[in-house]
Write a protein that holds these residues in place. Structure first.
Motif, PDB file in Angstrom:
ATOM      1  N   GLY A   1      12.862   8.242   3.553  1.00 55.92           N
ATOM      2  CA  GLY A   1      12.491   7.953   2.174  1.00 55.92           C
ATOM      3  C   GLY A   1      12.544   6.479   1.802  1.00 55.92           C
ATOM      4  O   GLY A   1      12.682   6.138   0.618  1.00 55.92           O
ATOM      5  N   ARG A   2      12.393   5.604   2.785  1.00 57.76           N
ATOM      6  CA  ARG A   2      12.505   4.168   2.533  1.00 57.76           C
ATOM      7  C   ARG A   2      11.144   3.476   2.423  1.00 57.76           C
ATOM      8  O   ARG A   2      11.037   2.256   2.549  1.00 57.76           O
ATOM      9  CB  ARG A   2      13.326   3.513   3.655  1.00 57.76           C
ATOM     10  CG  ARG A   2      14.789   3.959   3.683  1.00 57.76           C
ATOM     11  CD  ARG A   2      15.473   3.529   4.969  1.00 57.76           C
ATOM     12  NE  ARG A   2      15.330   2.094   5.202  1.00 57.76           N
ATOM     13  CZ  ARG A   2      15.498   1.516   6.398  1.00 57.76           C
ATOM     14  NH1 ARG A   2      15.806   2.267   7.451  1.00 57.76           N
ATOM     15  NH2 ARG A   2      15.352   0.217   6.526  1.00 57.76           N
ATOM     16  N   ALA A   3      10.090   4.233   2.159  1.00 58.30           N
ATOM     17  CA  ALA A   3       8.738   3.662   2.125  1.00 58.30           C
ATOM     18  C   ALA A   3       8.592   2.592   1.046  1.00 58.30           C
ATOM     19  O   ALA A   3       8.007   1.523   1.285  1.00 58.30           O
ATOM     20  CB  ALA A   3       7.703   4.766   1.913  1.00 58.30           C
ATOM     21  N   VAL A   4       9.102   2.850  -0.155  1.00 56.46           N
ATOM     22  CA  VAL A   4       8.959   1.889  -1.253  1.00 56.46           C
ATOM     23  C   VAL A   4       9.680   0.593  -0.915  1.00 56.46           C
ATOM     24  O   VAL A   4       9.154  -0.508  -1.147  1.00 56.46           O
ATOM     25  CB  VAL A   4       9.489   2.493  -2.570  1.00 56.46           C
ATOM     26  CG1 VAL A   4       9.477   1.446  -3.680  1.00 56.46           C
ATOM     27  CG2 VAL A   4       8.650   3.702  -2.976  1.00 56.46           C
ATOM     28  N   GLU A   5      10.869   0.717  -0.364  1.00 55.86           N
ATOM     29  CA  GLU A   5      11.621  -0.461   0.084  1.00 55.86           C
ATOM     30  C   GLU A   5      10.818  -1.256   1.109  1.00 55.86           C
ATOM     31  O   GLU A   5      10.741  -2.493   1.047  1.00 55.86           O
ATOM     32  CB  GLU A   5      12.954   0.002   0.708  1.00 55.86           C
ATOM     33  CG  GLU A   5      13.739  -1.084   1.407  1.00 55.86           C
ATOM     34  CD  GLU A   5      14.869  -0.502   2.269  1.00 55.86           C
ATOM     35  OE1 GLU A   5      15.262  -1.174   3.234  1.00 55.86           O
ATOM     36  OE2 GLU A   5      15.331   0.626   1.974  1.00 55.86           O
ATOM     37  N   LEU A   6      10.189  -0.557   2.043  1.00 50.33           N
ATOM     38  CA  LEU A   6       9.407  -1.198   3.098  1.00 50.33           C
ATOM     39  C   LEU A   6       8.177  -1.906   2.519  1.00 50.33           C
ATOM     40  O   LEU A   6       7.883  -3.054   2.889  1.00 50.33           O
ATOM     41  CB  LEU A   6       8.959  -0.143   4.112  1.00 50.33           C
ATOM     42  CG  LEU A   6       8.066  -0.619   5.251  1.00 50.33           C
ATOM     43  CD1 LEU A   6       8.832  -1.530   6.190  1.00 50.33           C
ATOM     44  CD2 LEU A   6       7.497   0.567   6.023  1.00 50.33           C
TER      45      LEU A   6
ATOM     46  N   LEU B   1       2.030   7.695   4.951  1.00 50.42           N
ATOM     47  CA  LEU B   1       2.588   7.525   3.613  1.00 50.42           C
ATOM     48  C   LEU B   1       2.158   8.699   2.732  1.00 50.42           C
ATOM     49  O   LEU B   1       1.102   9.297   2.930  1.00 50.42           O
ATOM     50  CB  LEU B   1       2.096   6.227   2.980  1.00 50.42           C
ATOM     51  CG  LEU B   1       2.600   4.902   3.555  1.00 50.42           C
ATOM     52  CD1 LEU B   1       2.078   3.747   2.704  1.00 50.42           C
ATOM     53  CD2 LEU B   1       4.118   4.854   3.621  1.00 50.42           C
ATOM     54  N   LYS B   2       2.963   8.989   1.722  1.00 51.87           N
ATOM     55  CA  LYS B   2       2.634  10.014   0.738  1.00 51.87           C
ATOM     56  C   LYS B   2       1.900   9.376  -0.438  1.00 51.87           C
ATOM     57  O   LYS B   2       2.041   8.180  -0.688  1.00 51.87           O
ATOM     58  CB  LYS B   2       3.916  10.677   0.235  1.00 51.87           C
ATOM     59  CG  LYS B   2       4.752  11.309   1.337  1.00 51.87           C
ATOM     60  CD  LYS B   2       6.101  11.742   0.788  1.00 51.87           C
ATOM     61  CE  LYS B   2       7.000  12.273   1.903  1.00 51.87           C
ATOM     62  NZ  LYS B   2       8.362  12.569   1.420  1.00 51.87           N
ATOM     63  N   PRO B   3       1.094  10.153  -1.170  1.00 53.25           N
ATOM     64  CA  PRO B   3       0.380   9.586  -2.329  1.00 53.25           C
ATOM     65  C   PRO B   3       1.292   8.866  -3.309  1.00 53.25           C
ATOM     66  O   PRO B   3       0.928   7.822  -3.851  1.00 53.25           O
ATOM     67  CB  PRO B   3      -0.278  10.816  -2.962  1.00 53.25           C
ATOM     68  CG  PRO B   3      -0.478  11.754  -1.807  1.00 53.25           C
ATOM     69  CD  PRO B   3       0.713  11.554  -0.912  1.00 53.25           C
ATOM     70  N   SER B   4       2.480   9.414  -3.561  1.00 53.47           N
ATOM     71  CA  SER B   4       3.411   8.777  -4.496  1.00 53.47           C
ATOM     72  C   SER B   4       3.883   7.428  -3.966  1.00 53.47           C
ATOM     73  O   SER B   4       4.181   6.513  -4.750  1.00 53.47           O
ATOM     74  CB  SER B   4       4.619   9.684  -4.747  1.00 53.47           C
ATOM     75  OG  SER B   4       5.309   9.966  -3.525  1.00 53.47           O
ATOM     76  N   GLU B   5       3.955   7.289  -2.651  1.00 53.07           N
ATOM     77  CA  GLU B   5       4.359   6.012  -2.047  1.00 53.07           C
ATOM     78  C   GLU B   5       3.200   5.017  -2.059  1.00 53.07           C
ATOM     79  O   GLU B   5       3.382   3.817  -2.313  1.00 53.07           O
ATOM     80  CB  GLU B   5       4.852   6.256  -0.622  1.00 53.07           C
ATOM     81  CG  GLU B   5       6.109   7.116  -0.579  1.00 53.07           C
ATOM     82  CD  GLU B   5       6.418   7.668   0.805  1.00 53.07           C
ATOM     83  OE1 GLU B   5       7.571   8.065   1.040  1.00 53.07           O
ATOM     84  OE2 GLU B   5       5.490   7.735   1.655  1.00 53.07           O
ATOM     85  N   ILE B   6       1.991   5.524  -1.818  1.00 53.77           N
ATOM     86  CA  ILE B   6       0.801   4.668  -1.851  1.00 53.77           C
ATOM     87  C   ILE B   6       0.614   4.082  -3.252  1.00 53.77           C
ATOM     88  O   ILE B   6       0.189   2.931  -3.404  1.00 53.77           O
ATOM     89  CB  ILE B   6      -0.443   5.474  -1.428  1.00 53.77           C
ATOM     90  CG1 ILE B   6      -0.324   5.881   0.058  1.00 53.77           C
ATOM     91  CG2 ILE B   6      -1.727   4.684  -1.665  1.00 53.77           C
ATOM     92  CD1 ILE B   6      -1.393   6.834   0.535  1.00 53.77           C
ATOM     93  N   ALA B   7       0.966   4.852  -4.275  1.00 54.08           N
ATOM     94  CA  ALA B   7       0.805   4.395  -5.653  1.00 54.08           C
ATOM     95  C   ALA B   7       1.638   3.154  -5.958  1.00 54.08           C
ATOM     96  O   ALA B   7       1.335   2.415  -6.902  1.00 54.08           O
ATOM     97  CB  ALA B   7       1.170   5.521  -6.618  1.00 54.08           C
ATOM     98  N   VAL B   8       2.672   2.910  -5.157  1.00 54.89           N
ATOM     99  CA  VAL B   8       3.574   1.771  -5.379  1.00 54.89           C
ATOM    100  C   VAL B   8       2.956   0.465  -4.886  1.00 54.89           C
ATOM    101  O   VAL B   8       3.340  -0.622  -5.328  1.00 54.89           O
ATOM    102  CB  VAL B   8       4.927   2.029  -4.675  1.00 54.89           C
ATOM    103  CG1 VAL B   8       5.849   0.818  -4.755  1.00 54.89           C
ATOM    104  CG2 VAL B   8       5.603   3.246  -5.285  1.00 54.89           C
ATOM    105  N   ILE B   9       1.985   0.548  -3.982  1.00 46.85           N
ATOM    106  CA  ILE B   9       1.382  -0.667  -3.410  1.00 46.85           C
ATOM    107  C   ILE B   9       0.756  -1.485  -4.533  1.00 46.85           C
ATOM    108  O   ILE B   9      -0.075  -0.974  -5.288  1.00 46.85           O
ATOM    109  CB  ILE B   9       0.320  -0.302  -2.357  1.00 46.85           C
ATOM    110  CG1 ILE B   9       0.954   0.500  -1.217  1.00 46.85           C
ATOM    111  CG2 ILE B   9      -0.337  -1.568  -1.792  1.00 46.85           C
ATOM    112  CD1 ILE B   9      -0.055   1.105  -0.249  1.00 46.85           C
ATOM    113  N   PRO B  10       1.126  -2.753  -4.675  1.00 45.66           N
ATOM    114  CA  PRO B  10       0.631  -3.552  -5.808  1.00 45.66           C
ATOM    115  C   PRO B  10      -0.870  -3.798  -5.744  1.00 45.66           C
ATOM    116  O   PRO B  10      -1.469  -3.811  -4.656  1.00 45.66           O
ATOM    117  CB  PRO B  10       1.420  -4.868  -5.688  1.00 45.66           C
ATOM    118  CG  PRO B  10       1.876  -4.920  -4.272  1.00 45.66           C
ATOM    119  CD  PRO B  10       2.073  -3.512  -3.835  1.00 45.66           C
TER     120      PRO B  10
END
Length: 333
Positions: free
Chosen positions: A34-39, A308-317
């Motif tokens: 669950g560290r995708a956003v951090e990455l 990546l999950k859609p919720s994680e992709i949404a974090v990409i600026p």
């Protein structure tokens, strides 16, 4: 691979190691934890720092080098990188102005032809080098010039009163496949040109037998982007890829050594992001297609990657270089 390109790739590999990502297994474990956003945030911060470093070098050289030329192979992120570098230059008090090299094609009847008798638009001789050099020298001399617009329908340059002049803090940004080739600007004092080479240099071994091809990563980027923005099927993109590669080998790679700096556009989350978009596209290619084998090779590579999950992709600026390929980018000149 030149010394500068090798050094850039090695520096990125060393950084990945320092962050604890020695191979794809390490990256997959981080994503499963669950560290995708951090990455994502870590990778974006590193790239922002790199853009800033390039802008610093442009500033330090700007007293002499008022022209910044950028080149790189297909899907290396040249468009996004040029915009981000321009943004960082503005932070330092420079004012970037852009000349589109595509506006300097020769008129269609003078375009060289390839061995098949078709127009070779990638040849350096398809460029109106005489006009380009004349206008660059005039700009460097403080004169005002009228920048052309190329009408691709009629195959001719049009002059519409688009005037340009370089002021004290202005720099000129130009991006194109021949930007590292000194022949393009042979009549210009080369000390007045600062060159940037942009490529997506992979660092992680994907498996014991797959060492993470930079070329395959760029192909995946192009498959996703061209399907989204141009309506090209993944099959069509794969079949065109050998021609694209031949153009790179002829027109880009031989001139890497002329770059003052190398920017590596790779991201640790490149493949996990691309897998989400590319995998269903590749699975559509039929076994009877001439693109099937390459599609299967790419799918086999991606089978070792956690998506990546859609919720994680949404974090990409929206300023991310990877938004150039998957959509949602909001960069302006």
């Amino acid at each position: 691979m030149t010394d500068r390109v090798y050094s850039s790739k090695q520096e990125y590999r060393d950084w990945c190691d320092a962050m604890g990502f020695k191979n794809m297994d390490c990256l997959n474990n981080a994503l499963l934890e669950g560290r995708a956003v951090e990455l994502i945030n870590l990778c974006e911060a590193r790239q922002e720092r790199k853009y800033g470093e390039i802008a610093n070098e442009i500033l330090w050289n700007s007293k002499t080098a008022k022209i910044v030329m950028m080149a790189g192979p297909s899907s290396s992120g040249k468009t996004s990188s040029s915009l981000r570098i321009a943004q960082q230059c503005r932070v330092l008090g420079l004012t970037p102005k852009v000349i589109e090299l595509d506006n300097y094609f020769v008129d269609r009847q003078f375009t060289p032809k390839d061995e098949k008798g078709e127009y070779d638009f990638e040849s350096i001789y398809a460029m109106d080098m005489e006009l380009l050099n004349k206008q660059l020298n005039a700009l460097l001399a403080g004169e005002e010039v009228e920048i052309p617009r190329y009408d691709f329908v009629n195959g001719a340059k049009i002059f519409e009163g688009n005037m340009m002049k370089l002021e004290q803090n202005d720099i000129l940004l130009m991006e194109g496949i021949h930007a590292l080739n000194p022949q393009l600007t042979s009549a210009v004092d080369q000390s007045k040109i600062f060159r940037v080479y942009i490529s997506a240099l992979s660092a992680l071994d994907i498996s014991e037998t797959d060492h993470g091809s930079t070329t395959d990563k760029r192909l995946l980027r192009r498959i996703v982007r061209d399907n989204r923005t141009r309506g090209h099927s993944p099959e069509a993109t794969i079949l065109r890829w050998p021609s694209v590669r031949a153009g790179e080998i002829k027109n880009i790679f031989p001139y890497e050594e002329n770059a003052n700096v190398v920017f590596n556009s790779s991201m640790l989350y490149d493949l996990p992001l691309l897998k989400y978009y590319a995998e269903p596209l590749l699975e559509e290619i039929a076994e009877t297609s001439p693109a099937y084998k390459k599609a299967q090779d790419l799918l086999n590579m991606l089978s070792n990657v956690v998506a990546l999950k859609p919720s994680e992709i949404a974090v990409i600026p929206p300023t991310s270089i990877l938004r150039e390929f998957v959509g949602g980018q909001k960069l302006t000149r």
